[in-house]
Scaffold this motif. Structure first.
Motif, PDB file in Angstrom:
ATOM      1  N   ALA A 479       0.858  -1.190   0.000  1.00 14.54           N
ATOM      2  CA  ALA A 479       0.000   0.000   0.000  1.00 14.54           C
ATOM      3  C   ALA A 479       0.889   1.231   0.000  1.00 14.54           C
ATOM      4  O   ALA A 479       1.475   1.592   1.014  1.00 14.54           O
ATOM      5  N   THR A 480       1.027   1.848  -1.183  1.00 12.31           N
ATOM      6  CA  THR A 480       1.919   2.998  -1.329  1.00 12.31           C
ATOM      7  C   THR A 480       1.113   4.271  -1.556  1.00 12.31           C
ATOM      8  O   THR A 480      -0.067   4.202  -1.905  1.00 12.31           O
ATOM      9  N   PRO A 481       1.725   5.419  -1.409  1.00 17.61           N
ATOM     10  CA  PRO A 481       1.084   6.678  -1.775  1.00 17.61           C
ATOM     11  C   PRO A 481       1.355   7.059  -3.231  1.00 17.61           C
ATOM     12  O   PRO A 481       1.092   8.191  -3.633  1.00 17.61           O
ATOM     13  N   TRP A 482       1.934   6.114  -3.985  1.00 18.28           N
ATOM     14  CA  TRP A 482       2.213   6.403  -5.386  1.00 18.28           C
ATOM     15  C   TRP A 482       0.910   6.617  -6.151  1.00 18.28           C
ATOM     16  O   TRP A 482      -0.132   6.025  -5.847  1.00 18.28           O
ATOM     17  N   CYS A 483       0.971   7.446  -7.168  1.00 18.99           N
ATOM     18  CA  CYS A 483      -0.221   7.794  -7.935  1.00 18.99           C
ATOM     19  C   CYS A 483      -0.761   6.588  -8.704  1.00 18.99           C
ATOM     20  O   CYS A 483       0.000   5.839  -9.320  1.00 18.99           O
ATOM     21  N   ALA A 484      -2.062   6.424  -8.698  1.00 20.99           N
ATOM     22  CA  ALA A 484      -2.694   5.388  -9.501  1.00 20.99           C
ATOM     23  C   ALA A 484      -2.334   5.595 -10.965  1.00 20.99           C
ATOM     24  O   ALA A 484      -2.356   6.711 -11.473  1.00 20.99           O
ATOM     25  N   GLY A 485      -1.961   4.508 -11.633  1.00 21.39           N
ATOM     26  CA  GLY A 485      -1.585   4.578 -13.032  1.00 21.39           C
ATOM     27  C   GLY A 485      -0.100   4.725 -13.258  1.00 21.39           C
ATOM     28  O   GLY A 485       0.375   4.566 -14.394  1.00 21.39           O
ATOM     29  N   ALA A 486       0.660   5.035 -12.206  1.00 23.55           N
ATOM     30  CA  ALA A 486       2.113   5.164 -12.360  1.00 23.55           C
ATOM     31  C   ALA A 486       2.734   3.796 -12.631  1.00 23.55           C
ATOM     32  O   ALA A 486       2.219   2.756 -12.197  1.00 23.55           O
ATOM     33  N   GLY A 487       3.846   3.780 -13.348  1.00 23.53           N
ATOM     34  CA  GLY A 487       4.538   2.532 -13.655  1.00 23.53           C
ATOM     35  C   GLY A 487       5.557   2.171 -12.589  1.00 23.53           C
ATOM     36  O   GLY A 487       6.191   3.041 -11.985  1.00 23.53           O
ATOM     37  N   VAL A 488       5.713   0.885 -12.373  1.00 20.38           N
ATOM     38  CA  VAL A 488       6.698   0.365 -11.429  1.00 20.38           C
ATOM     39  C   VAL A 488       7.473  -0.746 -12.123  1.00 20.38           C
ATOM     40  O   VAL A 488       6.883  -1.724 -12.587  1.00 20.38           O
ATOM     41  N   ALA A 489       8.793  -0.577 -12.213  1.00 14.11           N
ATOM     42  CA  ALA A 489       9.643  -1.586 -12.841  1.00 14.11           C
ATOM     43  C   ALA A 489      10.070  -2.616 -11.807  1.00 14.11           C
ATOM     44  O   ALA A 489      10.417  -2.261 -10.673  1.00 14.11           O
ATOM     45  N   VAL A 490      10.054  -3.876 -12.202  1.00 17.69           N
ATOM     46  CA  VAL A 490      10.419  -4.965 -11.305  1.00 17.69           C
ATOM     47  C   VAL A 490      11.647  -5.681 -11.867  1.00 17.69           C
ATOM     48  O   VAL A 490      11.624  -6.172 -12.994  1.00 17.69           O
ATOM     49  N   ALA A 491      12.711  -5.732 -11.057  1.00 18.40           N
ATOM     50  CA  ALA A 491      13.902  -6.505 -11.395  1.00 18.40           C
ATOM     51  C   ALA A 491      14.011  -7.647 -10.395  1.00 18.40           C
ATOM     52  O   ALA A 491      13.902  -7.430  -9.184  1.00 18.40           O
ATOM     53  N   ARG A 492      14.214  -8.851 -10.901  1.00 22.32           N
ATOM     54  CA  ARG A 492      14.252 -10.030 -10.026  1.00 22.32           C
ATOM     55  C   ARG A 492      15.664 -10.603  -9.907  1.00 22.32           C
ATOM     56  O   ARG A 492      16.400 -10.667 -10.894  1.00 22.32           O
ATOM     57  N   LEU A 493      15.991 -11.030  -8.692  1.00 19.33           N
ATOM     58  CA  LEU A 493      17.178 -11.839  -8.434  1.00 19.33           C
ATOM     59  C   LEU A 493      16.698 -13.285  -8.388  1.00 19.33           C
ATOM     60  O   LEU A 493      15.976 -13.678  -7.465  1.00 19.33           O
ATOM     61  N   THR A 494      17.067 -14.064  -9.393  1.00 17.08           N
ATOM     62  CA  THR A 494      16.480 -15.395  -9.561  1.00 17.08           C
ATOM     63  C   THR A 494      17.546 -16.483  -9.596  1.00 17.08           C
ATOM     64  O   THR A 494      18.681 -16.275 -10.041  1.00 17.08           O
ATOM     65  N   GLY A 495      17.152 -17.656  -9.133  1.00 16.13           N
ATOM     66  CA  GLY A 495      17.981 -18.848  -9.207  1.00 16.13           C
ATOM     67  C   GLY A 495      17.098 -20.064  -9.101  1.00 16.13           C
ATOM     68  O   GLY A 495      15.965 -19.984  -8.614  1.00 16.13           O
ATOM     69  N   PRO A 496      17.582 -21.227  -9.534  1.00 16.31           N
ATOM     70  CA  PRO A 496      16.760 -22.443  -9.483  1.00 16.31           C
ATOM     71  C   PRO A 496      16.416 -22.894  -8.070  1.00 16.31           C
ATOM     72  O   PRO A 496      15.496 -23.684  -7.888  1.00 16.31           O
ATOM     73  N   GLY A 497      17.142 -22.425  -7.075  1.00 24.36           N
ATOM     74  CA  GLY A 497      16.865 -22.807  -5.697  1.00 24.36           C
ATOM     75  C   GLY A 497      17.934 -22.293  -4.766  1.00 24.36           C
ATOM     76  O   GLY A 497      18.989 -21.807  -5.194  1.00 24.36           O
ATOM     77  N   THR A 498      17.667 -22.405  -3.489  1.00 23.80           N
ATOM     78  CA  THR A 498      18.626 -21.961  -2.479  1.00 23.80           C
ATOM     79  C   THR A 498      19.964 -22.651  -2.661  1.00 23.80           C
ATOM     80  O   THR A 498      21.030 -22.054  -2.445  1.00 23.80           O
ATOM     81  N   ASN A 499      19.935 -23.921  -3.072  1.00 23.76           N
ATOM     82  CA  ASN A 499      21.149 -24.726  -3.212  1.00 23.76           C
ATOM     83  C   ASN A 499      21.846 -24.546  -4.551  1.00 23.76           C
ATOM     84  O   ASN A 499      22.885 -25.175  -4.795  1.00 23.76           O
ATOM     85  N   ALA A 500      21.329 -23.699  -5.427  1.00 18.64           N
ATOM     86  CA  ALA A 500      21.884 -23.568  -6.779  1.00 18.64           C
ATOM     87  C   ALA A 500      23.252 -22.907  -6.755  1.00 18.64           C
ATOM     88  O   ALA A 500      23.494 -21.966  -6.005  1.00 18.64           O
TER      89      ALA A 500
END
Length: 589
Positions: A479-500
Motif C-alpha cells: 500500500a503505497t502513496p504512489w499515484c494510480a496509473g504510475a509505472g513500477v519496474a520490477v527486477a528479479r534476483l532469480t535462481g533455481p533454488g537456495t542450493n543452486a
C-alpha cells in the motif's frame, strides 16, 4: 556482563506460533540511513592480489557495477597477511612480490615499491582504495609501516583514500604479537606514533587535502559473543572513540569492524554451519553462540555505529563473508548465499554500516569470483563466477541513482512489517525522503534440482537433497502513496533454488564466467499502481525483487501489507527480533 538469552530454536518456534496471521502496516517516518552507491565492496588478501590482477575477470565485473551505480566498488587490500608484509627495495628473485612459502600457506609476504604499481591501474577509474599497513612489526620505530605508506601513495596517488594500521588487532595477543597489556590505551599510543610519522612526512604534507586518511579500529571479535572472541581485551569502537583526542579524529576517515557469521575455524562452529541458517533473515539479525543461545548478529553493531557517528566518521564492515577460514562450498557459493548477501548489505546499511567489504582469496571457497584454476580436495576448480556474485549486481541496482541523477543521494530503512525468518524488506528513498524503491527478499529455503553445479566450485558439495512438490509463491501487496496509473519496474534476483550454484540472474542478465562480461539484455517487468496506491507483486520461494517507481510517478512514504507463504510470519517476528535486539542493547550498554 553476561547477557541472558533464550535458545534460538525456542525463540524461532515461539515466534512462528504467534506470527501466523500477522499483517502489519509500516509506520510513517521510518528512520533512514545513507545508502551510498559503493555500499558493496571487496577486501582482497594481499598475497592474492597478483592472481586477481593477472586476468581481466575482476576488472570487468567491477566495471559492470560502476556502469549501474556510477561509482566502482571500493577495494581494500588487507587481511591476515597484511601484518606479515615487508617492504624491500628489491627482491633477490627479481619479482615485485613473493609469498613465503606460497600464497596459500604464506607466513611472510615480501614486496617492493613496484608491487603497488602492478595493480595501481587495474581497477576501474574512480575506485577508492584502502591499504592495510603492517602493525605487527613495531621494530625500528615503525620503519616498515612508514615506508609502506609512502610507497603505496607514490604508486596509487589519490586513489588511495584510506590506510589501516594492522588487521584484526584484537587477535594480536593470541598470535603472540603483543603481550597481555595490549588494549585500547596501548593501541592508541602506537596509532599516534605511526600516524604521526606518516602525516608528518613530506609526501603527506604535499598531498594536502588529497592525502589518505585512516580507517581506525579494524576489530574482528563480535562485541556481544564472548565465546567467539580470541582473547580478553577492551577493544571496541565505543572504547576506542572514548580514548581518542581531537587530533586523532581529524585524520580518521572511518572505523572498521569485521564479521563472519559462520566458521570452519574450529569444530564447535563447524557443527552449526548450515545453509538454511545463513539464508534466514532472523538469524541475520540474531545468531546463536556455541551453546546455541540467541545472541546478536548485525544488531550488536548498533552501539558501534552510534559511537562512530558521535565521533564524526562512519562505521564500515571492513572485512566479512559467509564462513570464516576461507568459506564452505555448498554454503558460501550458493544462491542462498546471494540472498543472504543482499539482506546483509542492506540490513547493515539500514543500521548505519556505511559500506560492507566481502573478502576475496583466489583459492577461497567464499570468493564471489576466482581468477585462476586451482586444485582443492582432489578436484580442479576452474576460474569463474559463483552464485554469490549476483548479490552484488542486484544491490548495485538497489543503490543506483534514480532519474539518472548521480547527486540524488539515497537513504534506506528496514520495513518492520516485511521482516521475518522467511521475508525481508527495505524501502529506499531519494531527494526529500521520497519513496522510490522497495526491496523484498523471500528467504525461505527451496532446494531445486537445477543449477546444482559450477565449474568454479567443488563438485562434491553439489546439492543432493531436494524440496518436494512445486516451488511455492507468495503475493506481496504494497500500500503505497504512489499515484494510480504510475509505472513500477520490477527486477528479479532469480535462481533455481537456495542450493543452486549456477543459472542465477538479475533481471535476466548473467555474466560470462571466463571474461566477466555482461551477457543478455535486461528484462524488467512492469506493474501499474492501482487505485489507492496499491502495488501487487508475486515472488517465488527463494527469490528477490526490486520495485522501482518510474520517472514522473508520485513519491512519498510507504505502508506494507503482506500475504501468501512468505508473509505468514511477518510483523510480529520482526517485533520480537527487534525487541530482543533492543534488550541486548540495553544490557550491553
Amino acid at each position: 556482563m553476561t547477557v541472558p538469552s533464550l535458545p534460538l530454536a525456542a525463540l524461532l518456534t515461539a515466534v512462528a506460533v504467534v506470527a501466523q496471521d500477522a499483517v502489519v502496516d509500516v509506520p510513517t517516518g521510518l528512520a533512514t540511513r545513507p545508502l551510498v552507491p559503493d555500499v558493496y565492496g571487496y577486501s582482497i588478501e594481499p598475497v592474492w592480489v597478483d592472481d586477481y590482477v593477472s586476468t581481466p575477470l575482476a576488472a570487468n565485473l567491477l566495471r559492470a557495477i560502476a556502469d549501474v551505480t556510477g561509482k566502482p566498488p571500493p577495494i581494500r587490500v588487507g587481511g591476515n597477511t597484511a601484518d606479515q608484509t615487508y617492504l624491500h627495495e628489491t627482491l633477490s628473485t627479481g619479482n615485485a612480490s613473493v609469498a613465503i612459502p606460497t600464497p596459500l600457506t604464506a607466513r611472510q609476504f615480501n614486496i617492493t615499491p613496484a608491487w603497488f604499481e602492478t595493480w595501481a591501474d587495474y581497477f576501474p577509474a574512480g575506485t577508492d582504495l584502502v591499504y592495510t599497513l603492517n602493525l605487527n612489526d613495531n621494530a625500528s620505530a615503525w620503519a616498515n609501516g612508514v615506508a609502506e605508506a609512502e610507497a603505496a601513495h607514490a604508486a596509487l596517488g589519490d586513489r588511495l583514500v584510506l590506510l589501516e594500521l594492522g588487521n584484526e588487532i584484537d587477535h594480536f595477543i593470541n598470535k603472540g604479537w603483543r603481550d597481555a597489556s595490549w588494549g585500547v590505551e596501548t593501541y592508541m599510543a602506537q596509532f599516534r606514533n605511526l600516524t604521526g610519522q606518516i602525516t608528518g612526512a613530506p609526501w603527506y604534507q604535499q598531498a594536502g587535502a588529497r592525502a589518505p586518511r585512516f580507517q581506525a579500529g579494524v576489530f574482528a571479535d563480535p562485541p556481544w559473543v564472548p565465546d567467539q572472541q580470541d582473547e580478553a581485551d577492551d577493544f571496541s569502537i565505543e572504547n576506542l572513540t572514548r580514548a581518542e583526542r581531537p587530533g586523532d579524529r581529524e585524520i580518521v576517515g572511518s572505523y572498521a569492524t569485521h564479521l563472519y557469521p559462520q566458521s570452519t575455524c574450529d569444530a564447535e562452529r563447524w557443527l552449526r554451519m548450515r545453509l538454511d541458517l545463513l539464508s534466514n533473515h532472523t538469524v541475520l539479525w540474531l545468531v546463536s553462540n556455541r551453546r546455541f543461545e540467541s545472541v546478536s548478529n548485525i544488531s550488536q553493531y548498533g552501539p558501534q555505529v552510534a559511537a562512530a557517528d558521535a565521533a564524526g566518521a562512519p562505521l564500515v564492515m571492513g572485512e566479512t563473508n559467509s564462513v570464516s577460514c576461507s568459506g564452505k562450498s555448498g554454503i558460501s557459493d550458493t544462491f542462498g548465499a546471494a540472498l543472504w548477501g543482499v539482506d546483509y548489505v542492506l540490513g547493515g546499511a539500514a543500521l548505519g554500516i556505511r559500506k560492507t567489504y566481502f573478502h576475496l582469496g583466489a583459492q577461497s571457497e567464499y570468493s564471489a569470483f576466482t581468477p585462476k584454476p586451482y586444485a582443492l580436495r582432489n578436484e580442479t576448480l576452474a576460474p569463474g563466477i559463483r552464485a554469490n556474485w549476483y548479490a552484488h549486481y542486484f544491490v548495485a541496482k538497489v543503490a543506483a541513482p534514480v532519474d539518472d541523477n548521480a547527486e540524488n543521494n539515497l537513504t534506506v530503512a528496514a520495513l518492520p512489517a516485511a521482516n521475518s525468518s522467511a521475508l525481508s524488506g527495505y524501502a529506499v528513498y531519494a531527494g526529500e525522503e521520497k519513496l522510490r524503491k522497495l526491496v523484498f527478499l523471500d528467504m525461505g529455503v527451496w532446494n531445486g534440482t537445477a543449477g546444482l553445479s559450477n565449474n568454479a566450485t567443488l563438485r562434491a558439495t553439489d546439492g543432493a537433497a531436494f524440496s518436494a512438490g512445486e516451488r511455492p509463491t507468495s503475493t506481496i501487496r504494497v500500500a503505497t502513496p504512489w499515484c494510480a496509473g504510475a509505472g513500477v519496474a520490477v527486477a528479479r534476483l532469480t535462481g533455481p533454488g537456495t542450493n543452486a550454484k549456477s543459472e542465477v540472474a538479475v533481471a535476466g542478465v548473467t555474466f560470462d564466467p571466463s571474461t566477466g562480461e555482461r551477457v543478455g539484455e535486461e528484462a524488467l517487468e512492469m506493474l501499474t499502481v492501482a487505485a489507492g496506491g496499491a502495488v501487487e507483486v508475486v515472488v517465488r520461494r527463494a527469490e528477490g525483487v526490486l520495485l522501482e517507481l518510474a520517472k514522473g510517478g508520485c513519491e512519498a512514504e510507504v505502508g506494507v501489507e503482506v500475504s501468501g507463504a512468505a508473509g505468514q510470519a511477518v510483523g510480529r517476528l520482526w517485533m520480537v527480533a527487534g525487541l530482543v535486539g533492543a534488550v541486548l542493547f540495553v544490557l550491553e550498554g
